[in-house]
Scaffold this active site. Structure first.
Site, short mmCIF file in Angstrom:
data_model
loop_
_atom_site.label_atom_id
_atom_site.label_comp_id
_atom_site.label_asym_id
_atom_site.label_seq_id
_atom_site.Cartn_x
_atom_site.Cartn_y
_atom_site.Cartn_z
CG ASP A 145 1.65 4.01 -32.18
OD1 ASP A 145 1.07 4.89 -32.84
OD2 ASP A 145 1.81 4.08 -30.95
CD GLU A 146 4.16 8.00 -32.34
OE1 GLU A 146 4.15 8.81 -33.29
OE2 GLU A 146 3.75 8.28 -31.20
NE ARG A 203 3.53 17.53 -28.13
CZ ARG A 203 2.81 16.53 -28.57
NH1 ARG A 203 2.64 15.46 -27.82
NH2 ARG A 203 2.22 16.57 -29.75
CE LYS A 226 0.29 8.41 -31.52
NZ LYS A 226 0.67 7.10 -30.99
CB THR A 227 -2.73 5.33 -27.51
OG1 THR A 227 -1.55 6.05 -27.90
CG2 THR A 227 -2.32 4.06 -26.79
CD GLN A 250 2.20 14.79 -33.64
OE1 GLN A 250 2.80 14.65 -32.58
NE2 GLN A 250 0.93 14.43 -33.79
#
Length: 707
Positions: A219-220, A594, A32-33, A250
């Site tokens: 973002d997020e 993770r 995504k980044t 998330q």
């Protein structure tokens, strides 16, 4: 045109889409980044959008800096002018320009958590409140909740009615707000609330900022709360572009105000919006992803997506069920030692847990196995004592506020006690001035204290003159020398704290490099927003942290411990019902994803003092598809729970008919091979190799077996 040839089809679509309102649902590890930074680079390079028309909002300064660097690398330009920051830093920028419209000065002070606590402690004294009945954190939560719900002080007092406890909290709220106005200060909630209030009250100011930023990126987005969302919608209006990136699966910060329904309702709030799903994972193996997918499918309130990967592996998720906490810790430590002996770096291993208290047993296990570790989420850089002292000294030059004054007036020690401080505070209140201003006329103090205070005031006044022509980064060096602070640390051989202050000077130099025309005042306004600073660790450590702290991180090998119902999912979430359990399941999903190469899940049986009942394996293990998980030592039906008649504490005893003899060799799950040296009834005394020695163990305990 920027090179997008290495992106997958969904990523390309996300970068090139030109709709006014776009929602990117980005699964864990889906890049995504990369997509977000390439999207901004595409606007600048391919569509010729002026960089200063682009705004990107992140949730940490670390993420903002990472995004800036990536965009600079793509464009091969270090001077890109797009504004990338946290939402609080954005509000500071807005308020610094326009807060005078709200009759507040531009050089307002931004309060951090310690400053807030200091004001609450003042309230204890002024309002004669028993601090044992009302904790500082509970009062600050009460104030924050009221602010976020737009409940004024007057309304809070009205709602309190005749209930003494609620009335006390409302009075503290009133004291706190009055104190902020006296200090010309804003807390983190205020930064958002004042900006929203100002935009609503002054449409011309809102229009100015709407015209400033035409392309807004968030973002997020799954972590946005309602006040933040309101601010974003005000800036977007009807003409600007909005591009949000997030993952409903998330959303794990509802306790901080985040609402999963905000990202879920995006297509209803913004008509004709476009949703693009990024579901190819570049982080984890197929078994980890399939296991995480099978878990999260049990949630109903989500955007349907299945992560997939091209990274195959024969290693399944490994679940180990231990007979007790110590055995769980021992198994984890032994497994880490095994991995390390195979050449795996400790840095590539993380241990995650639902609550901080769960680290106790695992720390002990790692210590006994001589495995180095570090706990993340401890004291952050800007929260360390010496850093806060230094920043308070600098605040004395800029604002001379009471909170900074009280923190450093006796650091290094100057013989100024609490009674003298109370006397100064009372005198300041009579004159309606700051404590520092009151000190400029020291007639009300004893001769000894008057001399000390005069020297202190002269030092501050000298600094105020000198800093006018001084580089920001050199100011701290002067303060540390003149105040005697550096000498104090050197006398106590505080090498680490001195190194921290050196790093603060380095931070100030970096700030000056990025903002060459900035002032000390601007540095101090922004520094409380930094929140985190990446620390360099030269040695090898296993990383221990809560799952919340692990958000955004990844490791080759991840252990998630304490997987018992009531612990994870937590007892409170289970009592809340479906919504509570769904958030906990999202947290488990974050934990599982993770891991890059292998995921380990552990639980233990036995009695839990935290739960006041025996532990039962977590449903978040049961919900993983059996094709993706391997169970070791899973609790069986013959493991029964009995009660000790004396203590009434349940304990797990495995039914077995083994008989032992003195001199016989046995194996213990935690201590290894040993020799029975004595038998007393049902108790075996077993000699184990160094460093364990002789241990007394119940003969039918499930941890021992004959060799």
């Amino acid at each position: 045109m920027i090179d997008i040839s290495f992106l997958n089809e969904n990523q390309k679509e996300a970068v090139l889409a030109n709709d006014q309102f776009i929602r990117i649902v980005a699964g864990a590890g889906s890049g995504k980044t990369r997509v977000l930074t390439m999207r901004i680079a595409h606007l600048i390079q391919d569509l010729n959008i002026y960089p200063n028309k682009i705004l990107a909002i992140t949730f940490t300064n670390k993420a903002a800096n990472e995004m800036k660097k990536r965009i600079q690398n793509i464009l091969h330009d270090e001077n890109t002018a797009c504004f990338i920051s946290t939402i609080h830093s954005l509000c500071v920028r807005i308020l610094r320009e326009d807060i005078t419209s709200m009759n507040y000065p531009r050089n307002f002070t931004v309060l951090d958590a310690d400053d807030q606590k200091s004001i609450i402690k003042e309230a204890y004294r002024e309002l004669n409140i028993d601090k044992n009945k009302f904790s500082t954190s509970s009062l600050l939560d009460y104030i924050s909740n009221n602010k976020s719900a737009y409940i004024s002080v007057d309304r809070a007092l009205e709602m309190a009615g005749a209930y003494s406890g609620e009335k006390t909290k409302a009075e503290v709220y009133k004291f706190y707000e009055n104190r902020l106005h006296q200090l010309y200060a804003l807390d983190f909630d205020d930064l958002l609330l004042w900006t929203v209030k100002m935009f609503k009250k002054f449409p011309e100011i809102l229009n100015k900022w709407m015209n400033r930023f035409h392309y807004i990126h968030v973002d997020e987005f799954q972590d946005v709360d309602h006040v933040q969302y309101e601010l974003i919608r005000l800036l977007v209006g009807t003409v600007n572009y909005l591009y949000v990136v997030g993952d409903p699966d998330q959303t794990i910060y509802t306790w901080r105000g985040a609402d999963v329904n905000i990202i879920m309702s995006f297509d209803r709030d913004f008509k004709n919006s476009r949703t693009i799903i990024l579901n190819q994972n570049y982080r984890s193996t197929k078994n980890i992803l399939d296991g995480a997918n099978s878990l999260i499918k049990n949630n109903r309130n989500r955007v349907k997506k299945d992560l997939y990967t091209s990274q195959d592996s024969h290693e399944k998720i490994l679940h180990y069920s231990a007979p007790g906490e110590e055995y769980e810790a021992s198994w984890v430590a032994n497994r880490i030692a095994f991995l390390h002996n195979k050449g795996i770096s400790y840095r590539d291993i993380a241990i995650l847990y639902r609550n901080n208290y769960l680290s106790r047993s695992i720390e002990k296990g790692l210590l006994e196995a001589r495995i180095p570790y570090i706990i993340f989420g401890g004291i952050k850089f800007y929260e360390r004592q010496e850093i806060k002292d230094a920043l308070s000294y600098m605040r004395m030059i800029v604002s001379g506020d009471d909170l900074a004054f009280k923190r450093i007036i006796n650091v290094p020690k100057r013989g100024i006690g609490n009674k003298t401080l109370d006397l100064i505070l009372d005198n300041a209140k009579k004159q309606n001035i700051s404590m520092y201003e009151a000190c400029k006329n020291e007639d009300f103090l004893s001769a000894k204290n008057a001399k000390t205070i005069k020297e202190f005031v002269n030092m501050i006044e000298k600094w105020k003159v000198q800093v006018k022509d001084m580089d920001v980064s050199k100011i701290l060096d002067m303060i540390l020398e003149d105040s005697g602070y550096r000498k104090m640390l050197e006398a106590d051989n505080e090498t680490d704290r001195i190194e921290n202050l050196k790093e603060l000077i380095n931070d100030m130099q970096s700030f000056m490099y990025e903002y060459p025309e900035s002032t000390l005042d601007e540095y101090l306004q922004l520094v409380t927003l930094y929140g985190e600073k990446e620390e360099k660790i030269d040695d090898q450590y296993v990383s221990l942290m809560t799952i919340h702290a692990a958000k955004g991180l990844e490791y080759d090998y991840v252990f998630v411990i304490g997987m018992s119902d009531g612990i994870f999912p937590s007892e409170r979430s289970m009592q809340e019902g479906k919504d509570g359990v769904e958030e906990e399941r999202r947290l488990a999903y974050v934990a599982y994803t993770r891991a890059r190469k292998q995921l380990f899940l552990t639980d233990c049986s036995g009695f839990s003092y935290v739960l006041s009942k025996p532990r039962v394996m977590s449903r978040f293990i049961e919900e993983i598809d059996e094709n993706n998980i391997e169970h070791l030592n899973k609790t069986k039906k013959q493991d029964i729970v009995v009660s000790d008649n004396v203590t009434n504490i349940p304990k797990v005893i495995k039914v077995n008919k083994e008989t032992y003899k003195k001199g016989e060799k046995v194996n213990h799950a935690m201590f290894g091979d040993g020799i029975i040296v004595k038998i007393s009834g049902n108790i075996l005394e077993i000699a184990f190799p160094y460093p364990h020695g002789v241990k007394k163990i119940v003969a039918n305990h499930p941890s021992i077996k004959k060799c």
